[in-house]
Scaffold this motif. Structure first.
Motif: not given
Ligand code: BG6
Length: 283
Positions: A64-65, A256, A52, A245-246, A159, A243, A240, A55
């Protein structure tokens, strides 16, 4: 420690990391933080892991990712914070090497006062990652180094980067028992290919087949060994937005497909060990 002739220590968004480059040009980057693989570029190709752009790279935070390691608890199936503490912990790089046709690294997380304050297992967890040609191998090893048994659930929470999630198809799940974490229903998968056009959060049980992620002009094979559950997750539009961090459209660029052990936790007696491996291969 020395890292002979090879694998380079780098700074990745302010965090210590190791860049592995195999002689054939394939490469991967793994952070000490979480033993988190944040990048995998097969020979001559683009990154096949999604990371991301939002992230957060900070001690005590999950990235994240890439490939977070869920241990000793998958998701919220227990008293610990989601996916356990391994992905938020600082690991030790114990080895990094380049061979004739591969590059590999080994990282270790060992129980400490901090982990014992959260969970009673006296574990040694290792991640071995190896890149070669079109292939990435990630193997988790867990040893019970204490004198009492413990049990855990775990996952390699991969991911995968996709060009457009609505245009990809995941194949190989037909006939598998599936628990849908959103509807709480259990059913047997009847479709030969699975298209993602809404939020999905499923756990397929007893996965034996190799899976194939097909996109318009490329495909990726996903193999799991000793990881009997496969989690398929995409947060889609509404989730999303929750979230931080996305990015709002980040869900379009990722899917994922996680090699996991969820339904039947692993129980280790003192000095027993367990391993589970996920392999990705571009076709
Ligand atoms: O936001 P986190 O803690 O990284 O978890 C992301 C997702 O991870 C998946 O593995 C779970 O199946 C989902 O339920 C969860 O939402």
């Amino acid at each position: 420690m020395t890292t002979p002739n090879l694998a380079e220590r780098i700074d990745f968004h302010g965090m210590p990391a190791t860049r592995l480059r195999a002689p054939d040009g394939s490469e991967a980057i793994v952070l000490d933080h979480g033993a988190h693989v944040v990048s995998w570029k097969p020979r001559g190709g683009p990154d096949r892991l999604y990371l991301s752009p939002d992230a957060v790279f900070k001690e005590g935070t999950a990235v994240r990712g890439g490939v977070p390691i869920c241990f000793p608890q998958f998701a919220s199936n227990g008293p610990l914070p989601s996916h356990g503490f391994a992905r938020k912990s600082k690991w030790e790089l114990v080895d990094a090497r380049v061979g004739e046709d591969y590059a590999m690294a080994n990282l270790r997380l060992r129980y400490s006062d901090a982990t014992l304050a959260q969970w009673q297992g006296k574990f040694v967890l290792e991640l071995a990652i190896s890149v070669s040609g079109d292939r990435l191998d990630m193997e988790m090893d867990v040893l019970n180094d204490g004198d009492e048994s413990f049990s855990f659930t775990a996952a390699l929470h991969t991911y995968l980067a996709v060009k457009e999630v609505e245009e990809c198809m995941l194949e190989g799940l037909r006939g598998q028992e599936c628990s849908d974490s959103l509807t709480k229903k259990r059913f047997r998968e009847s479709g030969t290919s699975f298209m993602i056009d809404q939020e999905v959060d499923r756990i397929y049980h007893g996965t034996k087949n190799a899976l194939l992620l097909r996109e318009q002009h490329r495909a990726l094979a996903i193999y799991s060994e000793n990881l009997p559950d496969t989690v398929v997750w995409n947060p889609w539009v509404e989730r999303s937005k929750q979230l931080q961090d996305l990015p709002d459209n980040g869900f379009r660029r990722m899917l994922c497909v996680e090699g996991a052990v969820v339904e039947t936790p692993i129980v280790l007696a003192p000095q027993e060990s367990w391993w589970g491996r996920q392999t990705l291969m571009t076709l």
